[in-house]
Design a protein around this motif. Structure first.
Motif, PDB file in Angstrom:
ATOM      1  N   ILE A  35     -74.747 -22.420  -2.353  1.00  0.00           N
ATOM      2  CA  ILE A  35     -75.788 -22.038  -3.373  1.00  0.00           C
ATOM      3  C   ILE A  35     -75.802 -22.645  -4.896  1.00  0.00           C
ATOM      4  N   LYS A  36     -74.104 -22.756  -5.183  1.00  0.00           N
ATOM      5  CA  LYS A  36     -73.955 -23.332  -6.533  1.00  0.00           C
ATOM      6  C   LYS A  36     -74.190 -24.849  -6.475  1.00  0.00           C
ATOM      7  N   TYR A  37     -73.710 -25.478  -5.361  1.00  0.00           N
ATOM      8  CA  TYR A  37     -74.076 -26.870  -5.046  1.00  0.00           C
ATOM      9  C   TYR A  37     -75.666 -27.293  -5.200  1.00  0.00           C
ATOM     10  N   THR A  38     -76.317 -26.569  -4.335  1.00  0.00           N
ATOM     11  CA  THR A  38     -77.792 -26.611  -4.418  1.00  0.00           C
ATOM     12  C   THR A  38     -78.313 -26.397  -5.788  1.00  0.00           C
ATOM     13  N   ILE A  39     -78.038 -25.519  -6.421  1.00  0.00           N
ATOM     14  CA  ILE A  39     -78.442 -25.212  -8.054  1.00  0.00           C
ATOM     15  C   ILE A  39     -78.229 -26.405  -8.643  1.00  0.00           C
ATOM     16  N   SER A  40     -76.803 -26.919  -8.424  1.00  0.00           N
ATOM     17  CA  SER A  40     -76.179 -28.094  -9.319  1.00  0.00           C
ATOM     18  C   SER A  40     -77.316 -29.067  -9.123  1.00  0.00           C
ATOM     19  N   LYS A  41     -77.585 -29.436  -7.863  1.00  0.00           N
ATOM     20  CA  LYS A  41     -78.398 -30.604  -7.562  1.00  0.00           C
ATOM     21  C   LYS A  41     -79.719 -30.457  -7.970  1.00  0.00           C
ATOM     22  N   GLY A  42     -80.428 -29.239  -7.879  1.00  0.00           N
ATOM     23  CA  GLY A  42     -81.718 -29.079  -8.724  1.00  0.00           C
ATOM     24  C   GLY A  42     -81.633 -29.324 -10.014  1.00  0.00           C
ATOM     25  N   LEU A  43     -80.636 -28.789 -10.778  1.00  0.00           N
ATOM     26  CA  LEU A  43     -80.585 -28.840 -12.163  1.00  0.00           C
ATOM     27  C   LEU A  43     -80.516 -30.507 -12.348  1.00  0.00           C
ATOM     28  N   GLY A  44     -79.584 -31.213 -11.739  1.00  0.00           N
ATOM     29  CA  GLY A  44     -79.241 -32.551 -11.589  1.00  0.00           C
ATOM     30  C   GLY A  44     -80.507 -33.310 -11.817  1.00  0.00           C
ATOM     31  N   LEU A  49     -84.875 -36.309 -14.385  1.00  0.00           N
ATOM     32  CA  LEU A  49     -86.561 -36.380 -14.485  1.00  0.00           C
ATOM     33  C   LEU A  49     -86.782 -36.245 -15.968  1.00  0.00           C
ATOM     34  N   GLY A  50     -85.998 -35.213 -16.605  1.00  0.00           N
ATOM     35  CA  GLY A  50     -86.084 -34.957 -18.232  1.00  0.00           C
ATOM     36  C   GLY A  50     -85.685 -36.034 -18.917  1.00  0.00           C
ATOM     37  N   GLY A  51     -84.561 -36.622 -18.534  1.00  0.00           N
ATOM     38  CA  GLY A  51     -84.138 -37.652 -19.320  1.00  0.00           C
ATOM     39  C   GLY A  51     -85.072 -38.869 -19.483  1.00  0.00           C
ATOM     40  N   PHE A 192     -80.831 -30.599 -25.904  1.00  0.00           N
ATOM     41  CA  PHE A 192     -79.690 -29.630 -25.859  1.00  0.00           C
ATOM     42  C   PHE A 192     -79.825 -28.783 -24.329  1.00  0.00           C
ATOM     43  N   ALA A 193     -81.096 -28.397 -23.956  1.00  0.00           N
ATOM     44  CA  ALA A 193     -81.105 -27.889 -22.730  1.00  0.00           C
ATOM     45  C   ALA A 193     -80.549 -28.792 -21.547  1.00  0.00           C
ATOM     46  N   GLY A 194     -80.725 -30.032 -21.506  1.00  0.00           N
ATOM     47  CA  GLY A 194     -80.045 -30.829 -20.549  1.00  0.00           C
ATOM     48  C   GLY A 194     -78.650 -31.182 -20.734  1.00  0.00           C
ATOM     49  N   SER A 195     -78.184 -31.268 -21.937  1.00  0.00           N
ATOM     50  CA  SER A 195     -76.678 -31.267 -22.099  1.00  0.00           C
ATOM     51  C   SER A 195     -75.939 -30.061 -21.602  1.00  0.00           C
ATOM     52  N   THR A 196     -76.576 -28.931 -21.818  1.00  0.00           N
ATOM     53  CA  THR A 196     -75.986 -27.675 -21.463  1.00  0.00           C
ATOM     54  C   THR A 196     -76.164 -27.583 -19.962  1.00  0.00           C
ATOM     55  N   ALA A 197     -77.192 -27.731 -19.345  1.00  0.00           N
ATOM     56  CA  ALA A 197     -77.351 -27.682 -17.746  1.00  0.00           C
ATOM     57  C   ALA A 197     -76.180 -28.892 -17.231  1.00  0.00           C
ATOM     58  N   ARG A 198     -75.870 -29.834 -17.903  1.00  0.00           N
ATOM     59  CA  ARG A 198     -74.963 -30.933 -17.254  1.00  0.00           C
ATOM     60  C   ARG A 198     -73.654 -30.317 -17.273  1.00  0.00           C
ATOM     61  N   PRO A 209     -61.965 -33.937 -15.779  1.00  0.00           N
ATOM     62  CA  PRO A 209     -61.890 -33.061 -16.893  1.00  0.00           C
ATOM     63  C   PRO A 209     -62.554 -33.929 -18.087  1.00  0.00           C
ATOM     64  N   LEU A 210     -62.359 -35.603 -18.076  1.00  0.00           N
ATOM     65  CA  LEU A 210     -62.895 -36.170 -19.049  1.00  0.00           C
ATOM     66  C   LEU A 210     -64.345 -35.861 -19.354  1.00  0.00           C
ATOM     67  N   MET A 211     -65.230 -36.052 -18.253  1.00  0.00           N
ATOM     68  CA  MET A 211     -66.533 -35.871 -18.193  1.00  0.00           C
ATOM     69  C   MET A 211     -67.034 -34.288 -18.463  1.00  0.00           C
ATOM     70  N   LEU A 212     -66.295 -33.457 -18.178  1.00  0.00           N
ATOM     71  CA  LEU A 212     -66.521 -31.873 -18.661  1.00  0.00           C
ATOM     72  C   LEU A 212     -66.193 -31.960 -20.147  1.00  0.00           C
ATOM     73  N   THR A 213     -65.168 -32.451 -20.578  1.00  0.00           N
ATOM     74  CA  THR A 213     -65.098 -32.465 -22.123  1.00  0.00           C
ATOM     75  C   THR A 213     -66.072 -32.945 -22.735  1.00  0.00           C
ATOM     76  N   GLY A 214     -66.596 -34.084 -22.362  1.00  0.00           N
ATOM     77  CA  GLY A 214     -67.616 -34.869 -22.952  1.00  0.00           C
ATOM     78  C   GLY A 214     -68.967 -33.978 -23.267  1.00  0.00           C
ATOM     79  N   THR A 215     -69.316 -33.564 -21.719  1.00  0.00           N
ATOM     80  CA  THR A 215     -70.446 -32.795 -21.848  1.00  0.00           C
ATOM     81  C   THR A 215     -70.545 -31.579 -22.592  1.00  0.00           C
ATOM     82  N   VAL A 216     -69.542 -30.759 -22.474  1.00  0.00           N
ATOM     83  CA  VAL A 216     -69.324 -29.628 -23.456  1.00  0.00           C
ATOM     84  C   VAL A 216     -69.587 -29.884 -25.052  1.00  0.00           C
ATOM     85  N   LEU A 217     -68.864 -31.020 -25.564  1.00  0.00           N
ATOM     86  CA  LEU A 217     -68.919 -31.354 -26.862  1.00  0.00           C
ATOM     87  C   LEU A 217     -70.472 -31.955 -27.344  1.00  0.00           C
ATOM     88  N   ALA A 218     -70.808 -32.629 -26.255  1.00  0.00           N
ATOM     89  CA  ALA A 218     -72.421 -33.001 -26.479  1.00  0.00           C
ATOM     90  C   ALA A 218     -73.374 -31.764 -26.647  1.00  0.00           C
TER      91      ALA A 218
END
Length: 247
Positions: A35-44, A49-51, A192-198, A209-218
């Protein structure tokens, strides 16, 4: 539940055979990882598309007003350089397009905005040089011969402070002018919405961890821009009055 091939193929391509069988074929809605993976793929997919359109309103605002007033050139240059590194890193790592696809589209839109800022700032001679430099930098970053993997990892780590630096000039300019100028509300909020979902998709799909840190700061810095948009709503950039001539 069996779906026709025309539906099954794109769904399995998105969430994989295992999660397709669990969630669609067996209707097992208690499988939390799937379920988490599917939600993540949908958000991605939604983020990608939003980007692809997120900065179109900003571009239209600049062109319509024939002005880039209030926009920081240094912010866009730093962000574009940071995104070029991020895009090249993901391509070389072979990460799923759904985890970084918006970076490609936003980079293209950033280049357009950067060139428009130069155009409407009267710096037309810098247009070609800037465009050529950005394309050359990206080409070098994607080449393993020119930029070895070890150097690429260091550069990607550097995008974290670079991402911070890219937002600070715009935030500072907004605070100084008590206005967001030609900054698009739609662009800021969607950013903001996109970076938070990311943040969620990165935690779910990647062990980086590097990508996660970058997305959180963004996400945090984009939140500051959202606050400024509403705080300075309706305020224009103060113009310095021209001295009147006396006889």
């Amino acid at each position: 539940m069996h779906l026709p091939a025309v539906l099954r193929t794109p769904i399995t391509g998105l969430i994989g055979e295992t999660c397709y069988d669990v969630l669609i074929e067996n209707l097992n809605l208690t499988d939390v990882p799937c379920i988490k993976y599917t939600i993540s793929k949908g958000l991605g997919l939604g983020i990608v598309l939003g980007g692809s359109i997120v900065k179109i309103p900003q571009i239209m605002t600049i062109v319509r007003n024939k002005s880039a007033q209030g926009l920081s050139l240094s912010s866009y240059l730093l962000e574009t350089f940071s995104y070029a590194i991020t895009l090249a890193y993901n391509l070389r790592q072979g990460n799923p397009f759904s985890t970084f696809g918006e970076i490609f589209f936003i980079s293209l839109q950033n280049i357009v905005i950067t060139l428009l800022i130069l155009l409407y700032s009267g710096k037309r001679e810098a247009l070609v040089m800037t465009f050529t430099s950005l394309i050359s930098i990206f080409y070098c970053l994607t080449s393993e011969k020119l930029v070895p993997a070890s150097i690429m990892a260091v550069l990607y780590a550097a995008t974290i402070p670079l991402s911070l630096a890219s937002k600070v000039p715009q935030i500072s300019a907004n605070f100084k002018n008590k206005s967001t100028g030609q900054l698009s509300v739609f662009t800021v909020i969607n950013y903001f919405a996109g970076s938070t979902a990311r943040v969620f998709t990165t935690m779910t799909e990647l062990d980086d961890p590097l990508m996660l840190t970058g997305t959180v700061l963004a996400s945090v810095l984009n939140a500051v821009l959202v606050i400024q948009v509403f705080l300075y709503w309706g305020s224009g950039v103060k113009q310095t009055p021209k001295p009147t001539k006396t006889d």
